[in-house]
Write an enzyme that holds these catalytic residues in place. Structure first.
Site, short mmCIF file in Angstrom:
data_model
loop_
_atom_site.label_atom_id
_atom_site.label_comp_id
_atom_site.label_asym_id
_atom_site.label_seq_id
_atom_site.Cartn_x
_atom_site.Cartn_y
_atom_site.Cartn_z
N ARG A 41 110.33 193.97 38.85
CA ARG A 41 110.02 192.75 39.31
C ARG A 41 111.18 191.76 39.00
NH1 ARG A 41 106.38 195.15 36.34
NH2 ARG A 41 104.30 196.06 37.31
N LYS A 61 98.03 186.56 47.18
CA LYS A 61 97.54 186.58 45.58
C LYS A 61 98.89 185.59 44.74
CE LYS A 61 97.39 188.45 42.17
NZ LYS A 61 97.50 188.99 41.22
N PRO A 110 92.87 182.45 44.85
CA PRO A 110 93.79 184.06 44.46
C PRO A 110 92.47 184.60 44.99
CG PRO A 110 94.23 182.28 43.18
CD PRO A 110 93.68 181.69 43.84
N ASP A 127 92.16 188.69 43.74
CA ASP A 127 92.38 190.20 43.42
C ASP A 127 91.52 190.70 43.53
OD1 ASP A 127 90.83 189.00 41.84
OD2 ASP A 127 92.00 189.14 39.83
#
Length: 239
Positions: free
Chosen positions: A139, A181, A198, A200
């Site tokens: 990331r 998300k 969101p 998940d």
């Protein structure tokens, strides 16, 4: 609880049914009342839930006290980019390391120094290797790219606050490493767009197990994100 946010730091302590803050009334009204979303009537949201929906009412009761905090857009963007495929303790540690190494010191508490979340410029100066050492993994390039855009001004997160929900969501989705998300999480927690939901693995599981595969959130309109928080917390905690 110690809360560093918006360039300030406050400590909050629960005493029975009261919350006591370490700041004065002027600072509380100017900064923290909005941060804790105290203008929203969460009791009214709970009261409006269909009494026939036993699971949702149980989730709302269980999660009473949950609030969608009005957090910093930049901090939320980076935090949720980092959050992908990471456990909550690992996310927390990565954010703590970023703040300790590259954030401005705000003061100290009983456990030591307290730091603000680092600016985009600070993360750019830190460089790729230093960010990797904070546990960002793959990331890192996403965070660094966002930081470069924010520092250059090609990404102005404050200006995005004027966009309607769908346009804001679409703009966030243009960023490297930001999927549906993450974009919805930033909309919800960074911009206070409480109609965003969101999704998940926990919410997918909840829709499948508790609502027979039918998405329950559209019926809650602009409060769907708050209802999602009750259900998410309940599903993870109770099942």
């Amino acid at each position: 609880y110690g809360i560093p946010a918006r360039g300030s730091y406050v400590e909050a302590e629960q005493r029975g049914e009261r919350l006591v803050f370490s700041c004065g009334e002027t600072e509380f009204e100017a900064l923290w009342a909005d941060y804790f979303d105290l203008s929203t009537d969460y009791e009214a949201i709970q009261a409006a839930i269909d009494p026939a929906d036993g699971y949702l009412r149980a989730a709302a009761r269980y999660g009473r006290g949950i609030r969608v905090l009005r957090q910093d857009e930049w901090e939320m963007l980076v935090s949720f980019i980092i959050s992908q495929r990471k456990s909550i303790p690992a996310i927390r540690r990565a954010v703590e390391l970023l703040s300790e190494r590259f954030g401005e010191r705000l003061g100290s508490d009983s456990e030591g120094p307290v730091y603000a979340f680092p600016t985009a410029e600070a993360l750019c100066c830190a460089g790729e290797q230093a960010l990797q050492e904070c546990g960002l993994g793959y990331r890192t390039r996403y965070v660094l790219h966002a930081a470069q855009q924010a520092a250059e001004g090609t990404l102005d997160l404050k200006k995005l606050a004027s966009l309607p929900d769908e346009a804001l969501f679409a703009r966030l989705m243009e960023l490297d490493g930001v999927g549906k998300k993450v974009a919805n999480c930033v909309c919800l927690f960074g911009y206070g767009r409480v109609g965003r939901v969101p999704v998940d693995v926990w919410i997918e599981r909840l829709i499948r197990d508790e609502f027979a595969g039918q998405d329950p959130f559209p019926q809650f309109g602009l409060e769907a994100g708050i209802v999602q928080q009750y259900l998410f917390f309940y599903k993870r905690s109770v099942g």
